[in-house]
Design a protein around this motif. Structure first.
Motif, short mmCIF file in Angstrom:
data_model
loop_
_atom_site.label_atom_id
_atom_site.label_comp_id
_atom_site.label_asym_id
_atom_site.label_seq_id
_atom_site.Cartn_x
_atom_site.Cartn_y
_atom_site.Cartn_z
N ASN A 111 6.82 11.58 8.12
CA ASN A 111 7.40 10.16 7.57
C ASN A 111 6.39 9.08 7.62
OD1 ASN A 111 10.00 11.23 6.74
ND2 ASN A 111 10.71 11.30 8.92
N MET A 112 5.39 9.05 6.98
CA MET A 112 4.41 8.08 6.84
C MET A 112 4.79 6.68 6.93
SD MET A 112 2.31 8.67 3.31
CE MET A 112 3.31 7.90 1.67
N LYS A 113 5.69 6.37 6.34
CA LYS A 113 5.97 4.66 6.48
C LYS A 113 6.51 4.49 7.85
CE LYS A 113 7.39 2.70 1.92
NZ LYS A 113 8.39 2.27 1.06
N TYR A 114 7.37 5.21 8.09
CA TYR A 114 8.23 5.09 9.44
C TYR A 114 7.11 5.09 10.57
CZ TYR A 114 11.12 5.31 13.59
OH TYR A 114 11.83 5.22 14.58
N ASP A 115 6.25 6.03 10.47
CA ASP A 115 5.30 6.28 11.65
C ASP A 115 4.35 5.17 11.59
OD1 ASP A 115 6.42 8.59 12.17
OD2 ASP A 115 4.94 10.01 11.08
N PHE A 116 3.93 4.58 10.68
CA PHE A 116 2.86 3.54 10.27
C PHE A 116 3.78 2.09 10.95
CE2 PHE A 116 1.63 -0.56 8.01
CZ PHE A 116 0.42 -0.46 8.49
N LEU A 117 4.82 2.10 10.66
CA LEU A 117 5.75 0.82 11.15
C LEU A 117 5.80 0.73 12.73
CD1 LEU A 117 6.90 -1.58 9.91
CD2 LEU A 117 9.11 -0.72 10.07
N ASN A 140 -1.95 1.32 -5.12
CA ASN A 140 -3.10 0.57 -3.86
C ASN A 140 -3.03 1.39 -2.79
OD1 ASN A 140 -4.96 -1.23 -3.35
ND2 ASN A 140 -3.32 -2.49 -2.69
N PHE A 141 -2.70 2.69 -2.69
CA PHE A 141 -2.43 3.58 -1.38
C PHE A 141 -3.75 3.46 -0.66
CE2 PHE A 141 -2.22 7.75 0.57
CZ PHE A 141 -1.17 7.31 1.52
N LYS A 142 -3.70 3.18 0.67
CA LYS A 142 -4.96 3.31 1.67
C LYS A 142 -4.84 4.44 2.71
CE LYS A 142 -7.22 -0.40 2.53
NZ LYS A 142 -7.76 -1.41 3.22
N GLY A 143 -4.14 5.16 2.48
CA GLY A 143 -3.66 6.28 3.48
C GLY A 143 -2.70 6.08 4.44
N GLU A 144 -2.33 6.90 4.91
CA GLU A 144 -1.05 6.74 5.93
C GLU A 144 -1.26 5.80 7.15
OE1 GLU A 144 -0.16 10.19 8.53
OE2 GLU A 144 -1.62 11.20 7.45
N GLY A 145 -2.40 5.70 7.60
CA GLY A 145 -2.61 4.43 8.56
C GLY A 145 -3.25 3.18 7.95
N VAL A 146 -3.43 3.06 6.54
CA VAL A 146 -3.84 2.18 6.03
C VAL A 146 -5.33 1.67 6.48
CG1 VAL A 146 -3.19 -0.39 5.11
CG2 VAL A 146 -1.48 1.20 5.73
N ASN A 147 -6.02 2.73 6.73
CA ASN A 147 -7.35 2.24 7.36
C ASN A 147 -8.70 3.15 6.54
OD1 ASN A 147 -7.01 5.17 8.04
ND2 ASN A 147 -6.90 4.84 10.19
N SER A 148 -8.33 3.42 5.13
CA SER A 148 -8.95 3.84 4.36
C SER A 148 -9.53 2.95 3.31
CB SER A 148 -8.51 5.07 3.48
OG SER A 148 -9.33 5.50 2.34
N PRO A 149 -10.93 2.91 2.91
CA PRO A 149 -11.27 1.78 1.99
C PRO A 149 -10.51 1.86 0.66
CG PRO A 149 -13.07 3.07 2.81
CD PRO A 149 -11.88 3.84 3.22
N GLY A 150 -9.69 2.84 0.31
CA GLY A 150 -8.90 2.90 -1.02
C GLY A 150 -8.66 4.14 -1.59
N THR A 151 -8.02 4.46 -2.66
CA THR A 151 -7.72 5.60 -3.35
C THR A 151 -7.94 5.45 -4.78
OG1 THR A 151 -5.66 5.97 -1.95
CG2 THR A 151 -5.87 7.21 -3.94
N VAL A 152 -8.65 6.78 -5.31
CA VAL A 152 -8.84 7.04 -6.47
C VAL A 152 -7.98 7.94 -7.30
CG1 VAL A 152 -10.63 7.68 -8.34
CG2 VAL A 152 -11.37 6.47 -6.44
N PHE A 153 -7.21 7.67 -8.14
CA PHE A 153 -6.12 8.57 -9.04
C PHE A 153 -6.93 8.95 -10.18
CE2 PHE A 153 -3.36 5.78 -6.45
CZ PHE A 153 -2.74 6.80 -5.85
N ASN A 182 0.81 -1.21 -0.19
CA ASN A 182 -0.03 -0.12 0.12
C ASN A 182 0.73 1.26 -0.14
OD1 ASN A 182 -1.87 -2.25 2.09
ND2 ASN A 182 -2.78 -1.26 0.27
N PHE A 183 2.16 1.02 -0.01
CA PHE A 183 3.02 2.21 0.07
C PHE A 183 3.98 2.45 -1.01
CE2 PHE A 183 1.73 2.22 4.60
CZ PHE A 183 1.48 3.64 5.00
N GLY A 184 4.45 1.32 -1.30
CA GLY A 184 5.45 1.19 -2.39
C GLY A 184 6.67 2.39 -2.30
#
Length: 858
Positions: free
Chosen positions: A226-232, A174-187, A52-54
């Motif tokens: 730093n959304m990746k680090y904060d999520f981890l 396939n991003f779902k937000g910084e907390g991975v708690n959104s249903p998903g993303t539309v580009f 979800n981050f890539g």
């Protein structure tokens, strides 16, 4: 030779061996199960980084943000800032980001991009023609759409249809937000995005490992996260680990106490064999080695069995946790399924614990046996090392706790316990117990971080439990006088029962501790559960002021003047609400301006005089608690809850009051909406009443307009089911400790009945009745259970009261802690099961004919 002796001893009494292995296995399974739950969350997080981050490691946005619903106000980022970012990081993706509602069902992240810049950011060719969108795989699966299908997107001021150009299988697409708690993303292509400002946000790629992200310093006026680090490194994993281990620690402690008694029984069985080996010439070192080797068999089998059971328990707990999360998810919040995982570190911890505990105990007890002459054991001499081992264990544990700064109260409590049982005097028990309970009153539950909360929770639990236990033990010398009076009257069953109690003080204390922990856990869990249930049913049963439907106006609509929340035809008694903060000399208050029908349709009842008075200019109704005095006037600065919403000096005149303890919503002042300042913009709500059958239709109506509708009854049920699910998980963990305690009780009583078979046969032969023997046996072990029950119940009520009061304090609502009959029912059930467990060995001991019993006892 030594291996053969150890193996023969291990296999010689399989009943004791199996129960001892089972006792340690259950203890280890709780540790492995709790840690595997943590491992599963950690593995899920690592998986989400790729899915979800890539390449998106962080983001930068203007510092001026909306604190309502965490939505970003539209503000364009200067080109100079973007160029500065590009000079400092690997890749930069300028975007315009907002929220949209897709197909009238889910709230998703909408990102407008230039296709060429997205391709450069991802390092792969990406095409997004106008009128087309890219959906993340997670979102596409939820909607059931595929490439070429049409989807509808609702923005605040625009609605449009788009064809699906591509499905983003993984990574940033396939991003779902910084907390991975959104249903998903539309580009979307940036030219299809309704916001003309571009860009309003920049996603950054550092091109470095996640662990190095906090060290990266970027020179910019933007806010970088730093959304990746904060999520981890988020608190979810840590909180879940603390939570599971905190509640399973009680069960683990019961298991350790029980396992200690198991090993003591093994030692009692082996002392005769080891003494014979010494007499026939085997050296002490070899006797020691054979006994330790036998301990290796116990430890190794227990460890492997415990790890196997821990995996099963971990899977079960994860399944329960997953159902809990899914139950509280809704259209604005979504969590993916977490797959079970267990790390090598957890397996090593389980294996080391399984090896260290029994081998340490076997080593210490073997030393006690070989130190003495072997002949004294053949004459019935008992090993007296139990008290020394327990005292040594308390001192070591206290020292370990002292090394952890925040655990010094627990360390002090253990030292107090050690001193009390070293002297065993009434005054020492009484003063020590009083000291610990007084110290507990000065210890507060701290909520600053998850770690501080769990540490303070653990400290208070230890202080309360040991404080009550020492006070109860101080009463035992007084009870002896009462017992001596009964004994002087020649009551033979009581005489026999309590004679065994006095002969086995260490084992009695261990039984009391294990049973009191059991009752303590039951009392605390049920006290929390009962009070939360009472809170939900009483405080939230009438919804919000008697209204069961709430619509929150999208804050972005405040930029569009004259856009009000529409009233649905099936929403009765609609009330428009505007919220402000009133800053006075005595603090801040929340002010609600409501439409006039609120005063007649809400659950708050007002007199005819109040209804007339509230129509006056600047008239307000003030909420009071704890018999507060009604202020003559309320003066201060009325401040909008929205950034740049404005503020104004006001003066209000109270005309009536309402009781704040009757409501859950933190509103301090209520006034007519006619008194609301027209030149200020703030948060707006719409309250109303809707039937259960119409709630879905009404929710869909407001969701299609991108507002936030909530059916209060539905939310209350979701909230309560979440709490119930949480308590259910805790009770499952606790249940394994209950199994360990009952297994220990059964083993202890079985061994007692076998060892007394000859004595009971002799007593029956000289005329003692069967019921008298059974009564004496039951009295002996019921005395341990009663003392343990008193300690557990009293300590559980004190500790549970503190927890519940903290819960109410966090919610800022006055509440009275109540107990319930089901606490007594469950306690009675535990007593009933325990009575059955100790009754079976009692009947087994007396059912054999006297002559056979005497021969068996030999």
């Amino acid at each position: 030779m030594i291996v053969k002796i150890a193996l023969r001893n291990f296999l010689g009494n399989m009943k004791t061996s199996i129960i001892a292995i089972l006792g340690l296995s259950i203890t280890l399974s709780l540790v492995v199960g709790a840690l595997s739950l943590s491992d599963s969350i950690e593995a899920w997080k690592l998986k989400k980084l790729e899915e979800n981050f890539g390449v998106a490691d962080a983001y930068a946005e203007p510092r001026m943000t909306s604190f309502v619903f965490n939505l970003q106000l539209s503000k364009k980022i200067d080109e100079e800032e973007i160029e500065r970012l590009k000079d400092q990081v690997s890749k930069v993706l300028p975007v315009t980001e907002g929220n949209a509602r897709i197909n009238d069902s889910l709230d998703v992240i909408a990102i407008g991009v230039e296709p060429e810049e997205l391709s450069a950011f991802l390092g792969a060719e990406v095409s997004i023609p106008e009128g087309r969108v890219i959906l993340g795989r997670s979102l596409a699966e939820k909607l059931g759409v595929k490439v070429g299908d049409t989807v509808w997107l609702d923005f605040v001021n625009k609605r449009g249809s788009f064809k699906v150009e591509r499905i983003g299988e993984s990574g940033f697409l396939n991003f779902k937000g910084e907390g991975v708690n959104s249903p998903g993303t539309v580009f979307l292509n940036v030219r299809d995005f309704p916001d003309a400002n571009f860009p309003t946000k920049c996603y950054l790629s550092y091109g470095k490992p996640v662990k190095e992200h906090p060290k990266i310093v970027i020179d910019t006026s933007l806010r970088v996260k730093n959304m990746k680090y904060d999520f981890l490194k988020s608190s979810v994993n840590k909180t879940l680990t603390y939570f599971t281990l905190a509640f399973s620690s009680l069960s683990i402690l019961v298991g350790l106490v029980v396992f200690y008694m198991f090993c003591e029984d093994v030692v009692s069985d082996r002392k005769t064999v080891l003494s014979v080996l010494r007499i026939i010439g085997m050296r002490r070192s070899k006797v020691n080695l054979s006994f330790l080797l036998e301990g290796v068999f116990y430890a190794l089998i227990s460890s492997l069995t415990g790890i196997f059971l821990g995996v099963i328990i971990g899977r079960f707990l994860l399944m329960q946790f997953q159902s809990l999360v899914e139950g509280i998810s809704f259209s604005f919040f979504s969590v993916d399924r977490v797959d079970f995982a267990i790390s090598g570190k957890t397996l090593v911890v389980g294996l080391l614990l399984g090896l260290a505990l029994p081998l340490s105990l076997f080593f210490l007890r073997a030393r006690e046996i070989v130190r003495h002459s072997p002949t004294i054991f053949l004459n019935g001499f008992e090993v007296k090392g139990s008290r020394k081992i327990i005292s040594f264990g308390l001192l070591v544990l206290a020292l370990v706790f002292f090394l952890v700064p925040r655990l010094w109260p627990s360390a002090l409590a253990l030292l107090t316990l050690f001193a009390s049982f070293s002297y065993r005097r009434f005054v020492v028990f009484l003063s020590s117990g009083t000291f610990l309970l007084v110290l507990n009153n000065f210890m507060k539950l701290r909520l600053e971080t998850e770690e501080l909360f769990m540490m303070s929770l653990f400290n208070k639990g230890i202080l309360v439990f040991l404080g009550v236990a020492l006070l109860v033990f101080s009463l035992l010398p007084m009870s002896r006088k009462i017992m001596s009076g009964l004994l002087s009257r020649g009551n033979l069953p009581i005489l026999m029962g309590f004679s065994y109690v006095s002969r086995l003080p260490t084992r009695g204390v261990l039984l009391v501790i294990s049973f009191s922990i059991l009752i303590f856990s039951t009392t605390v869990l049920n006290l929390i559960s009962v009070n939360i249930e009472k809170f939900v049913t009483e405080k939230l049963k009438d919804g919000i002021f008697g209204f069961n439907f709430l619509v929150i106006k999208n804050p972005m609509k405040f930029l569009l003047r004259g856009v009000d929340i529409p009233k649905h035809e099936k929403l009765s008694s609609p009330v428009k609400v505007q919220l402000f903060t009133l800053k006075t000399e005595k603090g801040e208050k929340v002010v609600a301006f409501v439409s006039d029908n609120f005063f007649t349709d809400s659950s708050l009842k007002f007199s005819k005089e109040t209804l007339e008075a509230i129509s006056r200019e600047n008239a307000v109704i003030v909420g009071l608690k704890d018999k507060e005095k009604v202020p003559e006037v309320l003066e201060g600065k009325l401040i909008s809850l929205l950034p740049m919403g404005g503020q104004k000096e006001v003066r209000f005149v109270p005309v009536s009051t309402f009781e704040k303890s009757d409501i859950i919503i933190p509103v301090d002042v209520i006034s007519s909406i006619r008194n609301a300042p027209s030149d200020l913009r703030t948060v707006e709500f719409l309250l109303g009443k809707v039937s259960e059958k119409n709630s879905f239709e009404v929710k869909k109506f407001y969701m299609s307009r991108f507002d936030y509708p909530f059916h209060i009854d539905e939310e209350v049920r979701r909230f309560y089911s979440g709490i119930e699910g949480l308590m259910r998980i805790i009770k499952y963990v606790f249940g394994f400790g209950f199994v360990a305690a009952i297994a220990g009780l059964s083993l202890t009583t079985l061994r007692a009945s076998f060892s007394r078979m000859g004595v009971y046969g002799m007593l029956r032969a000289i005329g003692m009745k069967t019921w008298q023997l059974i009564t004496s046996f039951l009295l002996e072990y019921l005395s341990f259970l009663v003392v343990g029950g008193v300690i557990g119940t009293v300590a559980g009520m004190i500790f549970g009261y503190d927890l519940v009061m903290k819960f109410f304090e966090v919610l800022n609502v006055p509440a009275k802690v109540v107990s319930a009959s089901r606490i007594g029912i469950l306690t009675a059930l535990i007593y009933g099961i325990s009575l059955v467990v100790i009754s079976i060995p009692a009947f087994m001991a007396v059912r054999m004919p006297p002559n056979e019993a005497i021969r068996e006892g030999e």
